[in-house]
Design a protein around this motif. Structure first.
Motif, PDB file in Angstrom:
ATOM      1  N   LEU A  15      -2.221  25.793  51.374  1.00  0.00           N
ATOM      2  CA  LEU A  15      -3.276  26.581  50.735  1.00  0.00           C
ATOM      3  C   LEU A  15      -2.786  27.244  49.462  1.00  0.00           C
ATOM      4  CD1 LEU A  15      -6.105  27.732  50.722  1.00  0.00           C
ATOM      5  CD2 LEU A  15      -5.348  29.493  52.337  1.00  0.00           C
ATOM      6  N   ALA A  16      -1.608  27.844  49.500  1.00  0.00           N
ATOM      7  CA  ALA A  16      -1.089  28.548  48.327  1.00  0.00           C
ATOM      8  C   ALA A  16      -0.890  27.611  47.145  1.00  0.00           C
ATOM      9  CB  ALA A  16       0.229  29.244  48.673  1.00  0.00           C
ATOM     10  N   SER A  17      -0.235  26.484  47.379  1.00  0.00           N
ATOM     11  CA  SER A  17       0.061  25.572  46.274  1.00  0.00           C
ATOM     12  C   SER A  17      -1.203  24.929  45.727  1.00  0.00           C
ATOM     13  CB  SER A  17       1.058  24.500  46.717  1.00  0.00           C
ATOM     14  OG  SER A  17       0.548  23.738  47.800  1.00  0.00           O
ATOM     15  N   ALA A  18      -2.195  24.687  46.580  1.00  0.00           N
ATOM     16  CA  ALA A  18      -3.458  24.120  46.101  1.00  0.00           C
ATOM     17  C   ALA A  18      -4.123  25.039  45.091  1.00  0.00           C
ATOM     18  CB  ALA A  18      -4.404  23.866  47.275  1.00  0.00           C
ATOM     19  N   LEU A  19      -3.926  26.347  45.254  1.00  0.00           N
ATOM     20  CA  LEU A  19      -4.554  27.325  44.374  1.00  0.00           C
ATOM     21  C   LEU A  19      -3.657  27.713  43.192  1.00  0.00           C
ATOM     22  CD1 LEU A  19      -6.173  29.532  47.136  1.00  0.00           C
ATOM     23  CD2 LEU A  19      -7.325  27.904  45.625  1.00  0.00           C
ATOM     24  N   GLY A  20      -2.573  26.990  42.994  1.00  0.00           N
ATOM     25  CA  GLY A  20      -1.727  27.210  41.820  1.00  0.00           C
ATOM     26  C   GLY A  20      -0.738  28.339  41.965  1.00  0.00           C
ATOM     27  N   THR A  52       1.153  26.793  33.982  1.00  0.00           N
ATOM     28  CA  THR A  52       1.959  27.149  32.810  1.00  0.00           C
ATOM     29  C   THR A  52       2.722  28.444  33.016  1.00  0.00           C
ATOM     30  OG1 THR A  52       0.392  26.034  31.346  1.00  0.00           O
ATOM     31  CG2 THR A  52       1.889  27.621  30.340  1.00  0.00           C
ATOM     32  N   GLU A  53       2.044  29.491  33.457  1.00  0.00           N
ATOM     33  CA  GLU A  53       2.706  30.786  33.635  1.00  0.00           C
ATOM     34  C   GLU A  53       3.696  30.747  34.791  1.00  0.00           C
ATOM     35  OE1 GLU A  53       2.427  33.219  31.387  1.00  0.00           O
ATOM     36  OE2 GLU A  53       1.217  31.716  30.354  1.00  0.00           O
ATOM     37  N   GLN A  54       3.388  29.989  35.826  1.00  0.00           N
ATOM     38  CA  GLN A  54       4.316  29.860  36.949  1.00  0.00           C
ATOM     39  C   GLN A  54       5.656  29.309  36.478  1.00  0.00           C
ATOM     40  OE1 GLN A  54       4.640  26.945  40.724  1.00  0.00           O
ATOM     41  NE2 GLN A  54       2.700  28.044  40.631  1.00  0.00           N
ATOM     42  N   LYS A  55       5.611  28.360  35.554  1.00  0.00           N
ATOM     43  CA  LYS A  55       6.841  27.757  35.044  1.00  0.00           C
ATOM     44  C   LYS A  55       7.622  28.706  34.142  1.00  0.00           C
ATOM     45  CE  LYS A  55       4.924  23.084  35.328  1.00  0.00           C
ATOM     46  NZ  LYS A  55       4.450  21.897  34.569  1.00  0.00           N
ATOM     47  N   SER A  97      -7.025  35.100  42.925  1.00  0.00           N
ATOM     48  CA  SER A  97      -5.959  34.880  41.939  1.00  0.00           C
ATOM     49  C   SER A  97      -6.242  33.694  41.029  1.00  0.00           C
ATOM     50  CB  SER A  97      -4.617  34.679  42.646  1.00  0.00           C
ATOM     51  OG  SER A  97      -4.555  33.408  43.288  1.00  0.00           O
ATOM     52  N   LEU A  98      -7.220  32.850  41.373  1.00  0.00           N
ATOM     53  CA  LEU A  98      -7.605  31.745  40.497  1.00  0.00           C
ATOM     54  C   LEU A  98      -8.000  32.235  39.110  1.00  0.00           C
ATOM     55  CD1 LEU A  98      -9.740  29.699  43.029  1.00  0.00           C
ATOM     56  CD2 LEU A  98      -7.788  28.772  41.766  1.00  0.00           C
ATOM     57  N   LEU A  99      -8.438  33.481  39.019  1.00  0.00           N
ATOM     58  CA  LEU A  99      -8.911  34.030  37.755  1.00  0.00           C
ATOM     59  C   LEU A  99      -7.794  34.647  36.925  1.00  0.00           C
ATOM     60  CD1 LEU A  99     -11.486  33.910  39.669  1.00  0.00           C
ATOM     61  CD2 LEU A  99     -12.378  35.787  38.309  1.00  0.00           C
ATOM     62  N   TYR A 100      -6.553  34.704  37.474  1.00  0.00           N
ATOM     63  CA  TYR A 100      -5.520  35.500  36.827  1.00  0.00           C
ATOM     64  C   TYR A 100      -4.250  34.692  36.536  1.00  0.00           C
ATOM     65  CZ  TYR A 100      -8.521  38.921  39.169  1.00  0.00           C
ATOM     66  OH  TYR A 100      -9.589  39.632  39.641  1.00  0.00           O
ATOM     67  N   PRO A 101      -3.971  34.384  35.294  1.00  0.00           N
ATOM     68  CA  PRO A 101      -2.723  33.692  34.961  1.00  0.00           C
ATOM     69  C   PRO A 101      -1.477  34.476  35.358  1.00  0.00           C
ATOM     70  CG  PRO A 101      -4.267  33.632  33.113  1.00  0.00           C
ATOM     71  CD  PRO A 101      -4.848  34.567  34.118  1.00  0.00           C
ATOM     72  N   ALA A 102      -1.560  35.809  35.370  1.00  0.00           N
ATOM     73  CA  ALA A 102      -0.385  36.636  35.666  1.00  0.00           C
ATOM     74  C   ALA A 102       0.062  36.525  37.115  1.00  0.00           C
ATOM     75  CB  ALA A 102      -0.671  38.102  35.328  1.00  0.00           C
ATOM     76  N   VAL A 103      -0.854  36.154  38.023  1.00  0.00           N
ATOM     77  CA  VAL A 103      -0.492  36.020  39.434  1.00  0.00           C
ATOM     78  C   VAL A 103       0.060  34.620  39.642  1.00  0.00           C
ATOM     79  CG1 VAL A 103      -1.247  36.205  41.819  1.00  0.00           C
ATOM     80  CG2 VAL A 103      -2.309  37.642  40.066  1.00  0.00           C
TER      81      VAL A 103
END
Length: 768
Positions: free
Chosen positions: A503-508, A275-278, A473-479
C-alpha cells in the motif's frame, strides 16, 4: 482498446413507478474482463471474467439526523440519466441517479457511476446537491450515507479479501478472509482503509476513496446480512451544497499488480511523483536513530547528558568507520505538557546544555526530529499566551494557520532539521473532536504542514498514520516516507512489512521498517531484551527502500554486517522496487488451501534495460508446508523462460548458484532461523549469451543496486556496466560467464567511477 457498449446508453427519465419496467445496461471498462451492469432503478452488479463478484446494497443518505434509504422508499429516485465526457483519467461514460429525501426538507442527492474507456476503472460519486446538516452527529465511526454499497454474499471459497486498517498504513489491524457473510472482519470507520477483493487466480479489484481522503470512511453493516459501504465520515455535522465524495474500483490481474496500477492512477491524478523521495537525504543515506526500541530511547550513557551521548555515538562511528550521515532525535528532547503532548518544540537545557544547533554543528550531521500531538497547554496557542491561532480542547490542540508551520520549520532549519517526523497522527486525529466533526479541518491541518515543509526544504515522515493520512499524502511532495509497522521491539516480529509496503509504495511513499539492533546482546538496555533477529532486521530495512537507521549502544554494532546495506560514503544500496509479499502469500491468507507458502515470501527487484534483478526473502514457512518458488510466482518475470534464463544464488553461498525456472524452482520449505535467513538473489541472463549474467556485489544485501550500477548494456561480444561509489572504494563484483562463476575486484577512481566489462571471446571480466 475499442470502447464497446453492449447496450447503448440513452437519456431517460424514470419516475420509480413499479408499473414501469427496469432497464439494465451492461458496460465494459478498459478491460474485457471487468464489467458493470447498471439498472434504471439505481442497482448495479459487477462481474469479473464472466462471474458476478459484487451486487449493490441499497443506497442511503443522512440528513437532519435521519436516515433515508432506497430500501424503504424514504429516499426516492427521481430520475436516471446518462452522459459522457473526458477528465484527467480519460474518456468516460456515466449513469447518474438523482435522489430526494421524502420529508419536508426534500434534500436532493446525486449518485453517479463513471466507467472509463481505456482503463479498468469505475468511479462512484456522491454529490450533495443541496448539502446536508447534522448528517450523523456523534457517531464518527459510521458514515453520512452509503454509496457505493456492496452485499456480502456468495459462497465460501469464491472471493477473498484483504482489508487494511489501524495504524502504520493500515498494517496493525489488517485482515484477510472470504467475502460471503456479514461476519467477516472488514475494517471500517476512521481507521479503515482500502479493500481488495480477489479470487484464487489473483484477479483483483481494489476499492478506496478517490478524493477528500481525510473525510472519507467505510461502514460494515453486519446487522442486515452484510453490507459494505463507502461514504463521508460519520461525525461530520454538515456538508456544503455541491460537495462530492468519490470512490474508485480498479481491476487488475495479480494483487500486487492491481495495487501498483491503482496507485499509479492516483499518483498521476494528483501529481505525486518519486522525484522528492529520491532527493530525501534520510532515505538515500545511512542514519542513526533514537526512537522507541533504540538503545538510547529515554536512556543515555551512564552519568552523561543526551548531548554527550550523541557525541559518544559519533566518535564511536568514526572510529570503526560507520558512515552515519544524519541522526534522528526522538521525543526525549523537547518540552511535553498535558497528556505528554507537545508543549514547546524546542530542546530542553537538561538534554542539550549547549542547544540543538550546537549539537548538530559539532557533530557535523543534520537532524531528523520527532514530533507528536500538540498538548492543550502548548505555549504556541493564543489561548496560552502564544501568538498563533489554535483549536484547543481538553487534552489536545491543533494549529489552524500555515504561518505557525512556516515559523516552526524556519527555526528548525537553523538548527539543522532535514526530516520532520510527524508521529501519533492517529491519536491527534481521533483525539480532537474538531477533526472528527469538520469536513475539511483534517485536510487543512496536513496541507498547511506539508506546504510549509516544502517551502522550507524539509521532508516529512508520517508515523502512526491511518490509511486516510496515507492517502492524503498523495497531495504533498514533501511527504516522502511512512512507517509501515509498529514500533521496534528487540526480539519481536516488527520486521513483518511485506503487506503494508504494498500500500505504501503504491502511493509513492518509501516504506520505513523502523530502527533495529545489529547485535543480539546489548547490556543495560531499558527493555531487558535481546535481539536474535539482528540480521533479518538489517536485510528487511535495506530492501524496504526506506530509511536505514540502526540504534545500537556505543561499542555494540556489528559493523561488517551493517555495511552490507551501503557504500563507504553511507549511500544505501537498495533495490529499485521495495520488497513486498508475493501474491501466493496474500491469496493463501484468504484461501488456506490454495497452495501458498504458509509463511512470508517477499520479493524486491531492480531493472536495467530489459533485465530484472530480484531479491527473494523467505520467512517463517509453517510446519507441514512444502513450497517451491518459481519465477512465475514472483510477479516479476512474466515471460515464459526456458532453462538457464534466470539464475539464483543464496546470499551467503555464491558458489551455490542454481538455475531458476519453471522447471527448477527454489525450495523454501522450513527456512528461516535467527542465525540463518533465506535470501536469494536472482539475475536474468544476458540475451543471446550462453549461461552468462551479472550477479553484482554479493557482499551487499542488494547486489544489483542503482546506487552502485548505473546501467547494463551488451553487444554480441561484450557486456558493460558503469559502477559508482565512494572515491577509491574497493569491492568484489560477481558474474557468471559461460557457466564459470567468478568475481573481479573493482577499485573506483578518485571520481568514484569504474567500468565493469565482460568479454565473450576472451572469456574474462575486468574492472577498469
Amino acid at each position: 482498446m475499442e470502447y464497446l457498449f453492449l447496450l447503448v446508453l440513452v437519456l431517460s427519465l424514470w419516475t420509480g413507478s413499479q408499473s414501469e419496467s427496469v432497464n439494465h445496461k451492461l458496460f465494459k471498462t478498459g478491460s474485457d474482463d471487468f464489467l458493470i451492469s447498471l439498472s434504471t432503478d439505481g442497482t448495479y452488479n459487477i462481474s469479473v471474467k464472466g462471474k458476478q463478484w459484487l451486487s449493490s446494497a441499497p443506497t442511503y443518505f443522512n440528513s437532519d439526523n435521519k436516515t433515508f434509504s432506497a430500501a424503504d422508499g424514504s429516499l426516492k429516485l427521481l430520475e436516471s440519466s446518462a452522459s459522457s465526457g473526458t477528465d484527467k483519467i480519460g474518456d468516460w461514460q456515466s449513469q447518474t441517479y438523482l435522489y430526494q429525501t421524502v420529508d419536508s426538507l426534500a434534500v436532493k442527492i446525486t449518485a453517479n457511476i463513471k466507467i472509463y474507456k481505456d482503463l479498468p476503472i469505475i468511479i462512484f460519486q456522491q454529490i450533495f446537491n443541496d448539502g446536508a446538516n447534522w448528517t450523523q452527529g456523534e457517531n464518527y465511526e459510521d458514515i453520512c450515507g452509503g454509496f457505493p454499497g456492496f452485499k456480502m454474499e456468495g459462497q465460501s471459497g469464491n472471493l477473498g479479501y484483504m482489508s487494511f486498517g489501524g495504524l502504520m498504513v493500515g498494517d496493525t489491524n489488517k485482515h484477510f478472509g472470504q467475502w460471503y457473510n456479514g461476519t467477516s472482519q472488514i475494517n471500517e470507520g476512521i481507521a479503515g482503509g482500502p479493500l481488495a477483493w480477489f479470487d484464487i487466480d489473483g484477479h483483483t479489484i481494489v476499492f478506496s476513496p478517490f478524493n477528500n481522503f481525510m473525510s472519507a470512511s467505510f461502514s460494515h453493516d453486519k446487522d442486515v446480512g452484510g453490507y459494505y459501504y463507502g461514504g463521508v465520515m460519520g461525525g461530520v455535522y454538515s456538508i456544503p451544497a455541491g460537495h462530492h465524495q468519490d470512490f474508485i474500483l480498479y481491476y487488475g490481474v495479480g494483487v500486487n499488480k492491481a495495487f501498483e496500477h491503482w496507485g499509479k492512477t492516483l499518483r498521476k491524478f494528483y501529481g505525486k511523483t518519486l522525484t522528492e523521495q529520491k532527493k530525501d537525504f534520510t532515505i538515500t543515506h545511512l542514519g542513526y536513530w533514537t526512537d522507541n526500541g533504540a538503545y538510547y530511547y529515554y536512556n543515555t550513557e551512564t552519568g552523561e547528558t543526551y548531548e554527550q551521548t550523541m557525541y559518544d555515538v559519533k566518535n564511536y562511528a568514526d572510529k570503526v568507520k560507520i558512515p552515519f550521515r544524519y541522526i534522528q532525535y526522538d521525543s526525549w528532547w523537547y518540552y511535553q505538557g498535558v497528556g505528554r503532548g507537545v508543549k514547546t518544540w524546542r530542546s530542553r537545557p537538561d538534554v542539550f546544555p549547549d542547544g540543538f544547533k550546537n549539537v548538530t554543528q559539532t557533530l557535523k550531521l543534520p537532524a531528523a526530529a520527532h514530533n507528536r500531538y500538540w498538548a492543550s497547554d502548548t505555549t504556541y496557542a493564543k489561548q496560552n499566551g502564544g501568538k498563533y491561532d489554535f483549536i484547543v480542547e481538553k487534552y489536545k490542540a491543533l494549529p489552524v494557520t500555515k504561518q505557525f508551520w512556516v515559523d516552526l520549520f524556519t527555526e528548525a532549519k537553523q538548527w539543522g532539521l532535514i526530516l520532520y517526523e510527524q508521529d501519533w497522527l492517529n491519536v491527534e486525529f481521533s483525539g480532537l473532536q474538531a477533526l472528527l466533526h469538520d469536513l475539511d479541518l483534517g485536510t487543512q491541518w496536513l496541507t498547511q504542514m506539508a506546504e510549509a515543509a516544502s517551502e522550507s526544504g524539509i521532508y516529512i515522515q508520517y508515523c502512526m498514520a491511518n490509511p486516510r493520512h496515507t492517502m492524503q499524502s498523495l497531495l504533498y511532495p514533501a511527504v516522502t516516507q511512512i512507517r509501515v509497522s509498529n514500533d521496534y521491539n528487540p526480539g519481536g516480529d516488527q520486521w513483518k512489512i511485506g503487506i503494508s509496503s504494498i500500500l505504501a509504495s503504491a502511493l509513492g511513499l518509501a516504506p520505513y521498517k523502523d530502527t533495529f539492533w545489529t547485535t543480539e546482546k546489548q547490556p543495560g538496555n531499558i527493555y531487558n531484551r535481546t535481539e536474535p533477529n539482528w540480521k533479518l532486521n538489517a536485510v528487511v530495512s535495506t530492501l524496504s527502500t526506506g530509511p536505514v537507521g540502526p540504534s545500537d549502544m556505543v561499542g555494540a554494532t556489528n559493523v561488517s554486517m551493517l555495511m552490507k546495506c551501503c557504500r563507504e560514503d553511507g549511500v544505501i544500496l537498495k533495490p529499485q522496487y521495495p520488497i513486498r509479499a508475493i501474491d501466493a502469500q496474500i491469496i493463501g491468507e484468504a484461501f488456506p488451501y490454495s497452495g501458498g507458502p504458509g509463511g512470508e515470501v517477499w520479493v524486491s527487484y531492480t531493472q536495467f534495460s530489459s533485465l530484472k534483478f530480484a531479491n527473494i526473502l523467505a520467512l517463517n514457512i509453517g510446519q507441514g508446508y512444502s513450497y517451491t518458488l518459481h519465477p512465475k510466482d514472483t510477479g516479476i518475470y512474466s515471460f515464459k523462460e526456458g532453462n538457464g534464463d534466470l539464475y539464483a544464488v543464496p546470499y551467503d553461498e555464491p558458489y551455490g548458484w542454481v538455475q531458476f525456472s519453471n522447471l527448477y524452482g527454489i525450495d523454501i520449505t522450513g527456512v528461516f532461523t535467527p542465525s540463518r535467513i533465506a535470501l536469494y538473489h536472482v539475475s536474468q541472463a544476458i540475451p543471446g549469451w550462453f549461461m552468462t549474467t551479472i550477479f553484482g556485489e554479493l557482499d551487499k544485501w542488494a547486489p544489483m543496486s542503482p546506487q552502485r550500477v548505473v546501467s547494463v548494456s551488451w553487444t554480441n561480444d561484450t557486456v558493460t556496466a558503469p559502477l559508482i561509489g565512494a572515491p577509491k572504494e574497493t569491492f568484489n563484483f560477481w558474474y557468471l560467464l559461460g557457466s564459470k562463476l567468478d568475481a573481479v575486484t573493482c577499485q573506483l577512481s578518485i571520481n568514484g567511477t569504474v567500468m565493469f566489462k565482460m568479454d565473450r571471446d576472451l572469456g574474462i571480466a575486468t574492472c577498469q
